[in-house]
Design an enzyme around this catalytic site. Structure first.
Site: not given
Length: 279
Positions: A98, A173
């Protein structure tokens, strides 16, 4: 892609190790690399090969998954290590970490010069989802690259969602993670109120987990392993909150109520962990 497609994986942590295990168990020839030998020992009962360097891994693989912690780690392992420079034209670099969207956009620009595909492919589902093959993969990149990578993704995911160009996966995300943190804050508040009203906290958790108050955030609070991960020193929460804030502020959206809730999460979670004796 066929079962003979060669896969590589770097980042054998809490999520990465079970993802890599799913890949090799699905029959894909797998090569792994890790800074610590202990991370590769768990694969000694599989056909997985251990590369001596990231560049050596890259030379053998058609698709490489990266699941390290942060933007700096991804740049180091993909560019500074020589991995990207050793990848074959037409191969795929799938970044499961991420990150800031601009980080994967920069890596994609460098990869294109070598004819390498980059997929911005962060994952959600945690350790349990990785073990059971029920991860979500949020993909940014070309249709061609995703077609090449999808059979490997399918070995550990129940949903592979194509969001758009490189960077799109990171946007959803970051939003997903911050929503989870906001849900954690709301769940802690609800449990505190339950106790103040004379209810048993564990009973309240069990009722709400199976009722309309259920959420991913409540699930995090209710699972000691997951809550320790989010509340401990290695938590990704500060990074994820910072990254979404940076993206939102660049668009003039920094006053989002969701961001306000997720920004309060670190202190709220630390306080709750202390009361549970986990600090």
């Amino acid at each position: 892609m066929t079962k003979k497609t060669t896969a590589g994986f770097i980042g054998l942590g809490d999520q990465g190790a079970p993802i890599a295990r799913r890949i090799v168990d699905a029959g894909f020839p797998l090569t792994i690399w890790a800074r610590r030998e202990a991370s590769t020992v768990a694969f000694s009962d599989t056909p997985a090969k251990v590369a001596t360097t990231p560049a050596a891994l890259a030379a053998e693989c058609d698709i490489i998954g990266i699941c390290v912690v942060n933007d700096g780690d991804v740049r180091e392992v993909t560019i500074d290590s020589g991995l990207l420079g050793a990848m074959r034209p037409g191969s795929v670099l799938a970044i499961h970490s991420t990150l800031l969207p601009e980080t994967v956009v920069d890596i994609d620009a460098a990869a294109r010069e070598r004819g390498v595909h980059v997929l911005d492919a962060p994952v959600s589902g945690g350790h349990n989802g990785a073990k059971t093959g029920t991860m979500t993969v949020m993909v940014g990149g070309t249709d061609e690259a995703l077609d090449l990578a999808r059979p490997v993704f399918d070995s550990f995911a129940r949903l592979v969602a194509h969001l758009g160009p490189v960077g799109s996966g990171q946007l959803i995300k970051l939003l997903n993670n911050n929503l989870a943190y906001a849900n954690v804050v709301a769940s802690i508040d609800a449990l505190d109120l339950a106790e103040q009203l004379g209810m048993d906290r564990q009973v309240a958790i069990e009722v709400m987990k199976l009722s309309s108050g259920a959420s991913g955030g409540l699930g995090i609070v209710a699972d000691p392993r997951t809550f320790r991960k989010i509340s401990g020193p290695g938590s990704n929460l500060p990074k994820d909150v910072h990254h979404l804030g940076e993206v939102a502020e660049a668009k003039g959206l920094g006053d989002s109520p969701l961001l306000a809730m997720s920004r309060s999460a670190q202190a709220k979670i630390a306080d709750f962990a202390g009361r549970l004796g986990q600090s």
